[in-house]
Design an enzyme around this catalytic site. Structure first.
Site, PDB file in Angstrom:
ATOM      1  N   HIS A   1       2.708  -4.102   0.874  1.00 15.20           N
ATOM      2  CA  HIS A   1       3.295  -4.221  -0.461  1.00 15.20           C
ATOM      3  C   HIS A   1       4.406  -3.184  -0.612  1.00 15.20           C
ATOM      4  CE1 HIS A   1       3.536  -4.822  -4.779  1.00 15.20           C
ATOM      5  NE2 HIS A   1       3.479  -3.503  -4.917  1.00 15.20           N
TER       6      HIS A   1
ATOM      7  N   ASP B   1       7.285  -2.132  -3.146  1.00 16.33           N
ATOM      8  CA  ASP B   1       7.966  -2.280  -4.429  1.00 16.33           C
ATOM      9  C   ASP B   1       9.475  -2.226  -4.209  1.00 16.33           C
ATOM     10  OD1 ASP B   1       5.841  -2.500  -6.350  1.00 16.33           O
ATOM     11  OD2 ASP B   1       5.348  -0.422  -5.920  1.00 16.33           O
TER      12      ASP B   1
ATOM     13  N   ASP C   1       0.664  -7.469  -7.550  1.00 22.64           N
ATOM     14  CA  ASP C   1       0.764  -6.264  -8.370  1.00 22.64           C
ATOM     15  C   ASP C   1       1.465  -6.464  -9.708  1.00 22.64           C
ATOM     16  OD1 ASP C   1       0.392  -3.499  -8.826  1.00 22.64           O
ATOM     17  OD2 ASP C   1       2.406  -3.047  -8.121  1.00 22.64           O
TER      18      ASP C   1
ATOM     19  N   HIS D   1       8.815  -6.107 -10.813  1.00 20.76           N
ATOM     20  CA  HIS D   1       7.772  -5.683 -11.750  1.00 20.76           C
ATOM     21  C   HIS D   1       7.662  -4.175 -11.975  1.00 20.76           C
ATOM     22  CE1 HIS D   1       5.338  -5.781  -7.892  1.00 20.76           C
ATOM     23  NE2 HIS D   1       5.004  -4.587  -8.365  1.00 20.76           N
TER      24      HIS D   1
END
Length: 1002
Positions: free
Chosen positions: A260, A262, A372, A576
């Site tokens: 993951h 970001d 997420d 996000h």
């Protein structure tokens, strides 16, 4: 637990930590090291390699926050290491776990990236069996990313390169060649898995006692000499334990490699590009060693970055995709927020993402992959299905603060009735490491146990940690079929979902939004993110509409390249942690600048298309981009500007100011508050007695954790009504009120336009508060226990009471352009131009009954991760629509966000598209992405009822119903050229029509 078991566990753990793992490193020799410390931002590899290098050594300090240093390492494998396993070992001064600190990427001398370096990924293989004398020549790009996460919940100056100190953060610990003993390393993996399994099993488990007994015996034998000498015999001792098969009915884990990343968070976007390169280099290297690896990777934007910055690495990714080890998933441009992006923006997340994956890899993703994101709109199932996906995955529901989400595998039903098969992994971690504890937790938490038997575990270090590791793959192999453990299969998400659906087709159904009982403050934090997004979305709508209209008439070329680039920029900023306002100061500073450029460019494109349509003349034309006619201007068209109605009467009395346009009468008292809104048509007072509309309210805002993310319910325990007035003036038909509070000030306006049933409010706030929450209250005298909020392509009705813990937890909600409250026969709407956070409450009248108060959340001031969040000047517009049903709320919301624009031209312009049912909204009018010149019209039913609409196009051709990707839908509707296009729509149905290019060219 028995004392003997505890002592055995402690003994094994110490042996693993102090004897076995250190014995993996047999010998080491230093490399020759030189360094080039870059003075500013990162530069391409070939440029850095061509720079000046000076001698360096271990123990040297390097790296001011956000700085970059390039280390050049050279040497030779010692001749006496012939036959040995040799690695380059790099320690940049790591402290703690992976991610959120220094990271590195190793390059060949020709500038091609080879492998990332992180705390759990410190080795580059030089030779599995060295010949001796091999030349070693590499460059290491070291990024001094500061440990911002260690400052959690405290203000930090590390969040922007402009404020961070310049002293070096790290000490170079090691850059050396090492010879390793892979038999000892394998023994370490054996012991780690068995010890972890013994700890994860129930206290009185016979299997656990057996494991500890054999481990103790193994150590007795190992203690007689050097670990290297006894490692092979020790592994033989443990082999029967590892060969025992899993129990019948053991839970099945589908292990999916994951990292993951970001797209921005505690680092700027430019650093995300480098994090992706490091991780993707690691994964492609790991896949060569472990061909059974399946690495799921989402976010087309991140692939695009690597394609452009590192073409050689992108070629390796392409090969890995073809081999099946690197698996594109998600089908979205980024892992976006799904609460605040508009309907068309969410659709474009998929169209841009899926198109990228198709063009680059020949893949159409079948799953939505949002581990997420901070809650999920009830519009998403239909949008996802229309984009070619059929499954949905998130991990974020584990963050619920009050209610545990009741399902792990379920059907998710959206507002229109579309269902997609969904999974919320019970491991509750999208950075799992496949330890026995991870697997045992997943099996224990699986709510569908007995009806289903499998769940998904995403494993790998995220956010720059490097993704899956060899250690994780070794755990997967050992736990594939191991007594006492769930079975582990390394699989793709598609393989998991196919198997899960086959075994559990009658999974329970969850209807409506997947509301996250946490991170509610993200609807408000960093207000300029919200305003930039809202304005950009509506300008994109306008540019596409007017540019398509002009292009279809041969008046101007359609700006394909510009629109794709601008859309992708807006979509990136819906990530996000950007749009929700939960990134460091650097991210939001750059985002504000980007939104400014995007808006300026879109306004120029809009103006050019409108000028082309208007032609030459002196008639004043009003351009209407809303899907509804407005004061004589047709929907999606332009007509001569006309009179909107009688002028507004303004009366100034000793104790109040009255605005009256014949439809609505508004009274403003000496505090500058609206104490009366009289609907003259209905003969009804809207403002409850003793209350006031447009009341600014200030709360303390100190959540327990995650400052920028969270608003905790106890903020309501204290409130300050801002009623002090510095000045109260009337300027034409506008009342202007000036106030000061704390370190801040506000100028509020109250206006009523001719012919309008909307009371218009504006506020400009010069905001300098810290850890405070600013709201504006609009009480409405209707009795209801629910409120209707606009979401993407429709609306959602939520309870306003707190009957259950689920209702009570929903104390702050997301809405788009309107919130509607009403009772049978009468309602009102509160519309806005840039606000998403709302709360709606019920209050008892003293004499009986209740009224509703809609509050818009305007500003917050959290200190982490940006200590200066929202400091400065902000402007908001909102309105109270009197006597509004849902149709009026929809129309008013569009009008507030798409105001008419006038310019002079030759005469009225016939709309390119006309829809005869006002309930059916034309959300997008554009030319097809394939540049065929075909016209795309996307519509949706907006009121939650069945509708029948005729769609007319000025230059008609044959029409076909498509999916969001503009491909014909199987079984979809089609219309021959010249036939009327009549649609029957179910509630909230989205329909995309593709009209073949053709017609006149005038």
């Amino acid at each position: 637990m028995h004392d003997s078991s505890m002592r055995t566990q402690e003994r094994v753990e110490r042996a693993l930590r102090e004897r076995i793992r250190p014995a993996v490193l047999c010998a080491g020799v230093p490399l020759e090291v030189t360094v080039n410390h870059l003075p500013g931002e990162p530069v391409p590899a070939r440029e850095a390699i061509a720079g000046e290098f000076r001698p360096a050594r271990a123990g040297e300090r390097w790296g001011p926050p956000w700085g970059t240093s390039w280390f050049h390492v050279t040497g030779r494998v010692p001749a006496e290491w012939a036959g040995g396993h040799v690695v380059l070992r790099a320690d940049l001064g790591f402290s703690g776990g992976p991610g959120f600190q220094a990271e590195g990427l190793i390059y060949r001398p020709d500038g091609v990236p080879v492998k990332g370096i992180e705390p759990d990924n410190t080795e580059l293989l030089i030779a599995e069996r060295a010949a001796g004398g091999e030349v070693v020549d590499y460059y290491l790009e070291a990024a001094a990313n500061p440990p911002v996460i260690e400052q959690a919940f405290r203000p930090t100056d590390l969040g922007d390169v402009r404020t961070a100190p310049r002293e070096p953060l790290y000490v170079l610990t090691a850059l050396e060649l090492a010879r390793t003993d892979e038999t000892v390393r394998a023994l370490g993996h054996d012991v780690e898995v068995l010890l972890g399994l013994a700890r994860a099993l129930p206290e009185n488990s016979g299997r656990g006692r057996e494991i500890l007994r054999v481990l103790a015996h193994m150590l007795d034998e190992l203690d007689t000499g050097e670990v290297a000498d006894g490692a092979a015999r020790a592994r033989e001792t443990l082999k029967p334990l590892l060969a025992a098969p899993a129990d019948h009915g053991a839970h099945r884990i589908s292990a999916v490699g994951h990292a993951h990343i970001d797209s921005a968070w505690l680092w700027p976007i430019r650093e995300t590009v480098r994090k992706c390169a490091r991780t993707f280099a690691n994964v492609t290297a790991l896949a060569e060693r472990y061909p059974e690896l399946r690495f799921a990777c989402s976010q087309a934007q991140q692939y695009a970055w690597i394609r452009d910055a590192h073409p050689e690495l992108f070629a390796r990714i392409r090969a890995a995709v073809a081999a099946g080890t690197f698996v594109p998933v998600g089908g979205m441009w980024v892992e976006s927020d799904t609460n605040m992006p508009g309907g068309e923006a969410l659709a474009r997340q998929f169209t841009q993402g899926q198109r990228f994956f198709r063009e680059e890899f020949g893949v159409t993703c079948r799953e939505v992959w949002l581990p997420d994101s901070f809650g999920f709109t009830a519009a998403l199932p239909q949008i996802a299905a229309l984009a070619g996906t059929q499954w949905f995955l998130t991990q974020k529901l584990a963050y619920n603060e009050v209610n545990r989400f009741p399902h792990n595998t379920f059907w998710w039903e959206g507002i229109d009735g579309t269902r997609i098969f969904a999974h919320y992994p019970p491991v509750e971690n999208y950075n799992a490491e496949l330890t026995p504890a991870d697997l045992a937790f997943a099996a224990d938490r699986f709510t569908e146990s007995g009806a289903a038997e499998r769940s998904l575990v995403a494993f790998g270090h995220g956010d720059g940690g490097g993704g899956p590791t060899a250690e994780m793959m070794e755990r997967a192999l050992r736990q594939a079929d191991l007594a006492g453990s769930p079975r582990v299969e390394v699989r793709t998400p598609a393989e998991f979902f196919t198997a899960a659906h086959a075994e559990y087709p009658d999974a329970p159904v969850w209807v409506g939004e997947l509301y996250l009982e946490s991170h509610r403050g993200t609807y408000t934090s960093q207000a300029l993110m919200k305003q930039g997004n809202r304005r950009s979305e509506h300008l994109l709508r306008e540019v596409e509409l007017w540019a398509a209209t002009a292009a279809r008439r041969g008046l101007a070329a359609y700006p394909y390249e510009e629109l794709e680039r601008l859309w992708r920029t807006v979509l990136l900023h819906q990530f996000h942690d950007i749009l929700p306002g939960s990134s460091i100061a650097w991210v939001h500073r750059e985002a504000r600048e980007t939104y400014g450029r995007v808006i300026g460019e879109l306004e120029s494109l809009r103006d050019a298309a409108q000028r082309a349509l208007a032609g030459t003349g002196d008639r004043e034309l009003a351009f209407n981009a809303t899907p509804h006619a407005w004061a004589g201007v047709p929907a999606l068209g332009a007509a001569e500007a006309g009179d909107d109605g009688a002028p507004v009467a303004v009366t100034r009395e000793p104790d109040r100011i009255v605005l009256d346009n014949g439809l609505v009468r508004v009274s403003v008292d000496g505090r500058g508050l609206v104490t009366s809104v009289l609907d003259l048509t209905a003969g009804r007072e809207i403002v409850p007695a003793g209350t006031a509309v447009n009341l600014l309210q200030l709360h303390p805002d100190r959540p327990n954790s995650f400052d920028a993310w969270n608003v905790d319910e106890f903020y309501r325990n204290r409130v300050e009504d801002l009623t002090g007035v510095e000045s109260l003036d009337v300027e034409g038909a506008v009342v202007r009120v000036r106030r000061s509070f704390g370190s801040s000030s506000a100028v509020q306006t109250i206006a009523l336009a001719p012919g309008s049933r909307t009371v218009e409010f504006g506020v400009e706030v010069d905001w300098h508060e810290r850890e405070r929450f600013l709201k504006v209250a609009v009480p409405v005298d209707v009795h209801t226990d629910r409120a209707t909020a606009e979401i993407q392509y429709g609306h959602l009705t939520r309870p306003t009471h707190a009957n259950t813990t689920w209702d009570a937890a929903r104390f702050e909600v997301c809405a788009h352009r309107f919130v509607h409250v009403g009772e049978p026969g009468y309602g009102a709407a509160v519309v806005n131009d840039s606000v998403y956070g709302h709360d709606i409450t019920r209050t008892a009248h003293p004499g009986g009954g209740t009224y509703s108060t809609v509050r818009l959340s305007l500003l917050r001031a959290p200190r982490y991760p940006d200590p200066d969040t929202d400091q400065g000047v902000h402007r908001f517009g909102y309105g109270l629509v009197c006597g509004a049903d849902l149709g009026a709320a929809v129309r008013a919301g569009y009008r507030m966000n798409l105001p008419r624009r006038t310019l002079r031209g030759a005469g009225p312009i016939e709309p390119e598209v006309v829809v005869d049912d006002p309930a059916v909204v034309a959300e997008a009018v554009k030319l097809a992405d394939d540049r065929s010149g075909d016209l795309i019209v996307r519509l949706y039913e907006s009121l939650g009822a069945r509708a029948r609409a005729t769609v007319s196009v000025r230059t008609p051709g044959a029409a076909v119903e498509t999916d969001l990707l503009e491909d014909p839908r199987p079984g979809g509707r089609s219309f021959a050229a010249g036939d009327p296009v009549v649609l029957e729509l179910r509630p909230f149905e989205i329909v995309t029509l593709r009209f073949a290019a053709g017609g006149d060219d005038e």
